[in-house]
Design a protein around this motif. Structure first.
Motif, PDB file in Angstrom:
ATOM      1  N   ARG A 228       0.837  -1.206   0.000  1.00  0.00           N
ATOM      2  CA  ARG A 228       0.000   0.000   0.000  1.00  0.00           C
ATOM      3  C   ARG A 228       0.873   1.259   0.000  1.00  0.00           C
ATOM      4  O   ARG A 228       0.567   2.234  -0.686  1.00  0.00           O
ATOM      5  CB  ARG A 228      -0.921   0.000   1.210  1.00  0.00           C
ATOM      6  N   LYS A 229       1.960   1.238   0.782  1.00  0.00           N
ATOM      7  CA  LYS A 229       2.880   2.389   0.790  1.00  0.00           C
ATOM      8  C   LYS A 229       3.476   2.595  -0.601  1.00  0.00           C
ATOM      9  O   LYS A 229       3.602   3.721  -1.072  1.00  0.00           O
ATOM     10  CB  LYS A 229       4.007   2.184   1.801  1.00  0.00           C
TER      11      LYS A 229
ATOM     12  N   THR B 101       0.877   4.188  -2.802  1.00  0.00           N
ATOM     13  CA  THR B 101       0.680   5.587  -2.422  1.00  0.00           C
ATOM     14  C   THR B 101       1.801   6.464  -2.977  1.00  0.00           C
ATOM     15  O   THR B 101       1.565   7.507  -3.570  1.00  0.00           O
ATOM     16  CB  THR B 101       0.616   5.736  -0.892  1.00  0.00           C
TER      17      THR B 101
ATOM     18  N   ARG C 225       1.170   9.137  -6.423  1.00  0.00           N
ATOM     19  CA  ARG C 225       1.266  10.596  -6.234  1.00  0.00           C
ATOM     20  C   ARG C 225       2.232  11.224  -7.223  1.00  0.00           C
ATOM     21  O   ARG C 225       2.050  12.339  -7.672  1.00  0.00           O
ATOM     22  CB  ARG C 225       1.725  10.927  -4.813  1.00  0.00           C
TER      23      ARG C 225
END
Length: 99
Positions: free
Chosen positions: A89-90, A93, A97
């Protein structure tokens, strides 16, 4: 296979029998009928079983990882799948971005 293949016949009580059963039940202090408020508060047992439903449902997928990746996360102890999910998930993310 059983020789008796029919289901037993269900015989409903007559009106008189039903009244007698109801009267006997009402006379038992340990078996009083539920109030409308109690009936309204009842929830199907199915709704109470298991883990609470998550707002962030996860998908069940089949993925193949390198043995060393799985070995590393397993070596971190219980909850290793959740930690692996956190790392992924990191990654998502960070990379979504900058795109």
């Amino acid at each position: 296979m059983s020789k008796i293949s029919k289901r037993p016949t269900i015989r409903m009580p007559t009106t008189e029998e039903d009244k007698a059963i109801t009267a006997a039940a009402k006379s038992d202090p340990d078996a009083q009928p539920l109030t409308p408020k109690q009936l309204k508060a009842m929830v199907p047992i199915r709704a109470l079983r298991g883990r609470p439903k998550s707002e962030n449902k996860k998908l069940l997928v089949s993925v193949r990882y390198s043995p060393e990746v799985v070995a590393y996360f397993k070596s971190t102890g219980e909850g290793w799948q959740s930690r692996m999910d956190g790392v992924l998930r990191k990654y998502v993310t960070r990379h979504s971005r900058s795109a």
